[in-house]
Design a protein around this motif. Structure first.
Motif, mmCIF file in Angstrom:
data_model
loop_
_atom_site.group_PDB
_atom_site.id
_atom_site.type_symbol
_atom_site.label_atom_id
_atom_site.label_comp_id
_atom_site.label_asym_id
_atom_site.label_seq_id
_atom_site.Cartn_x
_atom_site.Cartn_y
_atom_site.Cartn_z
ATOM 1 N N SER A 153 0.822 -1.208 0.000
ATOM 2 C CA SER A 153 0.000 0.000 0.000
ATOM 3 C C SER A 153 0.856 1.257 0.000
ATOM 4 O O SER A 153 0.515 2.249 -0.639
ATOM 5 C CB SER A 153 -0.939 0.007 1.208
ATOM 6 O OG SER A 153 -1.801 1.120 1.159
ATOM 7 N N THR A 154 1.983 1.202 0.719
ATOM 8 C CA THR A 154 2.901 2.333 0.718
ATOM 9 C C THR A 154 3.423 2.576 -0.700
ATOM 10 O O THR A 154 3.499 3.715 -1.166
ATOM 11 C CB THR A 154 4.088 2.059 1.667
ATOM 12 O OG1 THR A 154 3.575 1.814 2.972
ATOM 13 C CG2 THR A 154 5.025 3.242 1.723
ATOM 14 N N LEU A 155 3.750 1.485 -1.388
ATOM 15 C CA LEU A 155 4.255 1.602 -2.753
ATOM 16 C C LEU A 155 3.149 2.006 -3.731
ATOM 17 O O LEU A 155 3.432 2.494 -4.826
ATOM 18 C CB LEU A 155 4.903 0.282 -3.183
ATOM 19 C CG LEU A 155 6.149 -0.117 -2.382
ATOM 20 C CD1 LEU A 155 6.615 -1.511 -2.766
ATOM 21 C CD2 LEU A 155 7.272 0.880 -2.582
ATOM 22 N N ASP A 156 1.868 1.793 -3.341
ATOM 23 C CA ASP A 156 0.760 2.234 -4.186
ATOM 24 C C ASP A 156 0.776 3.744 -4.372
ATOM 25 O O ASP A 156 0.296 4.258 -5.385
ATOM 26 C CB ASP A 156 -0.592 1.803 -3.587
ATOM 27 C CG ASP A 156 -0.912 0.346 -3.908
ATOM 28 O OD1 ASP A 156 -0.265 -0.213 -4.814
ATOM 29 O OD2 ASP A 156 -1.797 -0.224 -3.245
ATOM 30 N N GLU A 157 1.305 4.475 -3.389
ATOM 31 C CA GLU A 157 1.428 5.927 -3.536
ATOM 32 C C GLU A 157 2.328 6.261 -4.722
ATOM 33 O O GLU A 157 2.118 7.250 -5.415
ATOM 34 C CB GLU A 157 1.994 6.556 -2.258
ATOM 35 C CG GLU A 157 1.073 6.526 -1.064
ATOM 36 C CD GLU A 157 -0.111 7.481 -1.199
ATOM 37 O OE1 GLU A 157 -0.089 8.348 -2.106
ATOM 38 O OE2 GLU A 157 -1.056 7.342 -0.415
ATOM 39 N N VAL A 158 3.342 5.416 -4.950
ATOM 40 C CA VAL A 158 4.232 5.603 -6.093
ATOM 41 C C VAL A 158 3.525 5.175 -7.371
ATOM 42 O O VAL A 158 3.573 5.869 -8.396
ATOM 43 C CB VAL A 158 5.541 4.799 -5.908
ATOM 44 C CG1 VAL A 158 6.450 4.950 -7.121
ATOM 45 C CG2 VAL A 158 6.260 5.235 -4.637
ATOM 46 N N ARG A 159 2.842 4.011 -7.322
ATOM 47 C CA ARG A 159 2.157 3.500 -8.514
ATOM 48 C C ARG A 159 1.101 4.472 -9.033
ATOM 49 O O ARG A 159 0.894 4.586 -10.240
ATOM 50 C CB ARG A 159 1.481 2.158 -8.190
ATOM 51 C CG ARG A 159 2.425 1.000 -7.960
ATOM 52 C CD ARG A 159 1.654 -0.298 -7.871
ATOM 53 N NE ARG A 159 2.503 -1.419 -7.501
ATOM 54 C CZ ARG A 159 2.629 -1.876 -6.252
ATOM 55 N NH1 ARG A 159 1.941 -1.305 -5.271
ATOM 56 N NH2 ARG A 159 3.414 -2.894 -5.989
ATOM 57 N N GLU A 160 0.412 5.154 -8.119
ATOM 58 C CA GLU A 160 -0.693 6.022 -8.518
ATOM 59 C C GLU A 160 -0.267 7.477 -8.714
ATOM 60 O O GLU A 160 -1.094 8.338 -9.011
ATOM 61 C CB GLU A 160 -1.811 5.941 -7.472
ATOM 62 C CG GLU A 160 -2.422 4.546 -7.376
ATOM 63 C CD GLU A 160 -3.574 4.468 -6.400
ATOM 64 O OE1 GLU A 160 -4.101 5.530 -6.010
ATOM 65 O OE2 GLU A 160 -3.952 3.348 -6.028
ATOM 66 N N ALA A 161 1.018 7.763 -8.555
ATOM 67 C CA ALA A 161 1.503 9.138 -8.735
ATOM 68 C C ALA A 161 1.508 9.510 -10.217
ATOM 69 O O ALA A 161 1.701 8.661 -11.097
ATOM 70 C CB ALA A 161 2.901 9.277 -8.151
#
Length: 407
Positions: free
Chosen positions: A270-278
């Motif tokens: 979920s933390t990496l989702d911030e990168v995926r959705e940027a």
């Protein structure tokens, strides 16, 4: 498992191997980083051991002679912990522990321990505990060495097997419970991300300890914890930022590192989702670090793994105030000038040629050096994305190049 404790400084030695794929110079870089990780975890490295090998010993990682040398050293110097630079198999960890009779860790275990110390929120603690349990599960058999004196005989094999299987079942159940808990929180966080609307999202990415949180504080006027240690912050922080008249969301993510444990990549999804959705990535690099090119490659590899390597990216070379290039002494010997001797201007020229003059910035987040150029570049990149997303709304965001920031 994750309770914070005041840790005494532990005397530690670190161990690595020189191979065809990992020459001595590269190993020294890894051991430097492992030493910094150990310091972050509360240890003090008093000795390094290395051995040249074609491949790790499947039983004890290093050879028997080197293992005996390590054993003698830790006895003479009362060392309590030995840390190996690569991940040990369960059997290697068990065998080494028998020989050395002290605490034996590998790089993965050390990083997990640092994450456990640094986890502040319930979500971060849950993510780290899941990663710890996944790491622990295949290694449980090594925890029951006290049963090995039961060498067999009628009725003597059952208790050990039963106890191990009971423990495995407990850990498996705990993993299932943690995964369900994370699934619920992930859903809540996904809804929160959706509720942010269609604002442009910018994510700070980069190697650990490159100054992302300092930059976040400088841009967003937020109060993110900053410390000169690896993984100072684990939780993603999202702030609304306005440059000139244009608002966008800025997120500070967990730092990456070479040989990042796969358990952490999975549990920090979920933390990496911030990168995926940027919509835009600010790839922050510590240019004062001698191995910053390797750090860039490590971050790019992880971005590829999470399918985020094709996003618009601005390279932000931070810490120019701390940059020191190596000078070449003039003597009778002719020394070849390598990248380690580049001046800052030479690096600028190199990177400007590689990635284009509009996508590379050289700043100091601490001193806010070159910050106007940084803000202007980020503004233009965000405005371009915003314009494409809201073509009918462009009149609201004219190009006020001479306007003062409205924050």
């Amino acid at each position: 498992m994750l309770e914070k404790q005041t840790l005494d400084i532990e005397k530690t030695v670190v161990v690595g191997i020189i191979t065809q794929n990992q020459p001595e110079e590269k190993l020294n870089e890894y051991l430097d980083e492992l030493e910094f990780l150990t310091h972050t975890a509360g240890g003090n490295v008093v000795k390094r051991f290395s051995q040249k090998m074609d491949k790790p010993n499947p039983s004890t990682f290093v050879g028997t002679g080197k293992m005996e040398e390590i054993r003698e050293y830790i006895i003479e110097n009362k060392v309590g912990t030995v840390i190996f630079d690569d991940e040990l198999s369960p059997s290697q960890q068990k065998n080494i522990s028998k020989i050395l009779n002290c605490k034996v860790l590998d790089r993965t275990n050390l990083i997990l321990d640092i994450f456990a110390q640094r986890a502040e929120t319930s979500y971060a603690r849950t993510q780290v505990e899941l990663a710890q349990c996944q790491y622990l599960l295949p290694r449980l058999s090594g925890m029951w060495t006290h049963l090995e004196r039961q060498k067999g005989g009628i009725g003597m094999r059952g208790p050990g097997e039963t106890e191990i299987e009971t423990d495995r079942r407990i850990v498996r159940d705990r993993i299932s419970l943690l995964k369900e808990k994370i699934k619920v929180i992930d859903k809540q966080m996904s809804i929160q991300r959706g509720n942010r609307g269609a604002m442009v999202r910018v994510a700070l990415v980069g190697y650990t300890n490159v100054g992302k949180s300092t930059l976040m504080n400088a841009i967003g006027k937020s109060d993110v914890f900053v410390e000169n240690k690896l993984f100072a912050t684990l939780d993603t922080t999202v702030r609304k930022v306005v440059i000139k008249n244009l608002p966008f969301l800025l997120s500070d993510t967990v730092g990456f590192i070479r040989k990042l444990p796969t358990q952490l990549v999975e549990s920090f999804k979920s933390t990496l989702d911030e990168v995926r959705e940027a919509d835009l990535l600010l790839h922050v690099v510590d240019i004062s670090h001698p191995d910053f090119e390797d750090h860039i490659e490590s971050v790019n590899n992880i971005l590829r793994d999470i399918k985020s390597d094709n996003k618009p990216t601005i390279m932000v070379f931070n810490k120019i105030d701390a940059y020191k290039h190596l000078t070449i002494e003039h003597d009778d010997l002719i020394t070849e000038k390598t990248k380690r001797h580049y001046t800052l201007d030479e690096w600028k020229s190199t990177w400007m040629n590689n990635v284009g003059d509009k996508n590379a910035l050289f700043i100091s987040a601490t001193n806010k050096q070159n910050f106007e150029q940084f803000r202007e570049t980020v503004y233009e990149a965000v405005r371009k994305i915003h314009t494409a997303r809201f073509p009918y709304n462009n009149f609201l965001y004219p190009d006020y190049k001479d306007a003062e920031d409205k924050e």
